[in-house]
Design a protein around this motif. Sequence first.
Motif, PDB file in Angstrom:
ATOM      1  N   THR A 137      49.948  45.859  41.215  1.00  0.00           N
ATOM      2  CA  THR A 137      50.997  45.471  40.256  1.00  0.00           C
ATOM      3  C   THR A 137      50.587  44.274  39.394  1.00  0.00           C
ATOM      4  N   ALA A 138      49.511  43.585  39.763  1.00  0.00           N
ATOM      5  CA  ALA A 138      49.036  42.415  38.997  1.00  0.00           C
ATOM      6  C   ALA A 138      48.165  42.901  37.844  1.00  0.00           C
ATOM      7  N   ARG A 139      48.786  43.528  36.871  1.00  0.00           N
ATOM      8  CA  ARG A 139      48.061  44.189  35.776  1.00  0.00           C
ATOM      9  C   ARG A 139      47.274  43.214  34.895  1.00  0.00           C
ATOM     10  N   ALA A 140      47.670  41.974  34.843  1.00  0.00           N
ATOM     11  CA  ALA A 140      47.014  41.007  33.958  1.00  0.00           C
ATOM     12  C   ALA A 140      45.701  40.473  34.529  1.00  0.00           C
ATOM     13  N   ARG A 141      45.528  40.567  35.840  1.00  0.00           N
ATOM     14  CA  ARG A 141      44.295  40.033  36.455  1.00  0.00           C
ATOM     15  C   ARG A 141      43.103  40.843  35.994  1.00  0.00           C
ATOM     16  N   ARG A 142      41.995  40.159  35.763  1.00  0.00           N
ATOM     17  CA  ARG A 142      40.769  40.792  35.272  1.00  0.00           C
ATOM     18  C   ARG A 142      39.611  40.510  36.204  1.00  0.00           C
ATOM     19  N   CYS A 143      38.637  41.379  36.152  1.00  0.00           N
ATOM     20  CA  CYS A 143      37.370  41.165  36.842  1.00  0.00           C
ATOM     21  C   CYS A 143      36.592  40.116  36.046  1.00  0.00           C
ATOM     22  N   SER A 144      36.063  39.114  36.726  1.00  0.00           N
ATOM     23  CA  SER A 144      35.295  38.056  36.058  1.00  0.00           C
ATOM     24  C   SER A 144      33.940  38.559  35.577  1.00  0.00           C
ATOM     25  N   PHE A 145      33.470  39.685  36.105  1.00  0.00           N
ATOM     26  CA  PHE A 145      32.155  40.212  35.744  1.00  0.00           C
ATOM     27  C   PHE A 145      32.225  41.169  34.556  1.00  0.00           C
ATOM     28  N   CYS A 146      33.144  42.135  34.586  1.00  0.00           N
ATOM     29  CA  CYS A 146      33.200  43.138  33.506  1.00  0.00           C
ATOM     30  C   CYS A 146      34.421  42.990  32.607  1.00  0.00           C
ATOM     31  N   GLY A 147      35.416  42.223  33.029  1.00  0.00           N
ATOM     32  CA  GLY A 147      36.597  41.984  32.206  1.00  0.00           C
ATOM     33  C   GLY A 147      37.674  43.048  32.287  1.00  0.00           C
ATOM     34  N   LYS A 148      37.482  44.072  33.123  1.00  0.00           N
ATOM     35  CA  LYS A 148      38.502  45.121  33.218  1.00  0.00           C
ATOM     36  C   LYS A 148      39.739  44.587  33.941  1.00  0.00           C
ATOM     37  N   HIS A 149      40.906  45.041  33.474  1.00  0.00           N
ATOM     38  CA  HIS A 149      42.163  44.664  34.112  1.00  0.00           C
ATOM     39  C   HIS A 149      42.312  45.396  35.445  1.00  0.00           C
ATOM     40  N   ARG A 150      43.163  44.848  36.315  1.00  0.00           N
ATOM     41  CA  ARG A 150      43.369  45.409  37.655  1.00  0.00           C
ATOM     42  C   ARG A 150      43.798  46.869  37.607  1.00  0.00           C
ATOM     43  N   HIS A 151      44.656  47.253  36.670  1.00  0.00           N
ATOM     44  CA  HIS A 151      45.156  48.631  36.634  1.00  0.00           C
ATOM     45  C   HIS A 151      44.087  49.639  36.200  1.00  0.00           C
ATOM     46  N   VAL A 153      40.893  49.568  37.463  1.00  0.00           N
ATOM     47  CA  VAL A 153      39.899  49.696  38.539  1.00  0.00           C
ATOM     48  C   VAL A 153      40.600  50.030  39.843  1.00  0.00           C
ATOM     49  N   SER A 154      39.822  50.578  40.797  1.00  0.00           N
ATOM     50  CA  SER A 154      40.444  50.980  42.066  1.00  0.00           C
ATOM     51  C   SER A 154      40.718  49.807  42.992  1.00  0.00           C
ATOM     52  N   GLY A 155      40.055  48.690  42.793  1.00  0.00           N
ATOM     53  CA  GLY A 155      40.294  47.521  43.626  1.00  0.00           C
ATOM     54  C   GLY A 155      39.727  46.271  42.992  1.00  0.00           C
ATOM     55  N   LEU A 156      40.322  45.127  43.350  1.00  0.00           N
ATOM     56  CA  LEU A 156      39.884  43.852  42.807  1.00  0.00           C
ATOM     57  C   LEU A 156      40.068  42.790  43.886  1.00  0.00           C
ATOM     58  N   ALA A 157      39.019  41.999  44.126  1.00  0.00           N
ATOM     59  CA  ALA A 157      39.101  40.898  45.088  1.00  0.00           C
ATOM     60  C   ALA A 157      38.974  39.594  44.311  1.00  0.00           C
ATOM     61  N   THR A 158      39.725  38.580  44.735  1.00  0.00           N
ATOM     62  CA  THR A 158      39.724  37.304  44.026  1.00  0.00           C
ATOM     63  C   THR A 158      39.772  36.141  44.998  1.00  0.00           C
ATOM     64  N   THR A 159      39.317  34.999  44.513  1.00  0.00           N
ATOM     65  CA  THR A 159      39.422  33.764  45.285  1.00  0.00           C
ATOM     66  C   THR A 159      40.698  33.060  44.863  1.00  0.00           C
ATOM     67  N   LEU A 160      41.137  32.150  45.669  1.00  0.00           N
ATOM     68  CA  LEU A 160      42.331  31.375  45.332  1.00  0.00           C
ATOM     69  C   LEU A 160      41.928  29.943  45.029  1.00  0.00           C
ATOM     70  N   ASP A 161      42.352  29.437  43.887  1.00  0.00           N
ATOM     71  CA  ASP A 161      42.081  28.059  43.469  1.00  0.00           C
ATOM     72  C   ASP A 161      40.608  27.694  43.626  1.00  0.00           C
ATOM     73  N   ASN A 162      39.763  28.534  43.083  1.00  0.00           N
ATOM     74  CA  ASN A 162      38.320  28.342  43.213  1.00  0.00           C
ATOM     75  C   ASN A 162      37.781  27.521  42.050  1.00  0.00           C
ATOM     76  N   PRO A 163      37.282  26.306  42.315  1.00  0.00           N
ATOM     77  CA  PRO A 163      36.756  25.489  41.217  1.00  0.00           C
ATOM     78  C   PRO A 163      35.444  26.014  40.657  1.00  0.00           C
ATOM     79  N   HIS A 164      34.772  26.923  41.372  1.00  0.00           N
ATOM     80  CA  HIS A 164      33.489  27.443  40.912  1.00  0.00           C
ATOM     81  C   HIS A 164      33.638  28.697  40.078  1.00  0.00           C
ATOM     82  N   GLY A 165      34.845  29.162  39.881  1.00  0.00           N
ATOM     83  CA  GLY A 165      35.065  30.379  39.106  1.00  0.00           C
ATOM     84  C   GLY A 165      34.884  30.143  37.621  1.00  0.00           C
TER      85      GLY A 165
END
Length: 190
Positions: A137-151, A153-165
């Motif tokens: 349901t988090a349609r706005a989230r994007r992959c940092s590598f390819c830029g595709k939105h969550r909707h 792709v079949s799956g997306l993993a993310t870090t929380l409050d990552n200063p290295h992102g």
Amino acid sequence: MDVDKQLLAQAKLAEERLLDAEHDAEVARAEFHRAVRRLHLRGASLRELADELQLSHQRVHQIVEAAGGARRWRRRKRTPPELNCSFCARPQRKTRKLVAGPGVYICEACVTAADSVIATERSERTGIGTLEAVAATARARRCSFCGKHRHRVSGLATTLDNPHGKLGTDAAICSECLTLCREIHAEQLT
């Protein structure tokens, strides 16, 4: 009205002499500036040079700066910045291979962890935080590598409050990019 051929030839000849003189003046000015700079680099103060050359201190300073400054030219050893995994902060020297995206990096351990997070939807701890699956349901989230939105792709993993992102935001990677990362790591091992 006819142009006087003889006067025209004289004008062209004078123009050539003028261009040659201007070039010679530029060369002489550059040689003078380099000589003043060399004197300064060998220990002469700007004030001493100004007195000897009968110039102002400010003018001698301008000459030295224009010729390259008051310091000797030296080659600086530039060490490239150390790259870190955007998901666990492991430095590149401590990984077999760090796969790069636009401003983000992922190591082989985090590829495995992200795969697991996407498959099981259970979060995993990394060296700097938590790796979590992004809800469909988090349609706005994007992959940092390819830029595709969550909707898209079949799956997306993310870090929380990552200063290295990327750009100070959380790093995220989709299942498609994880497949590419596994292929890159497999190529390196063979």
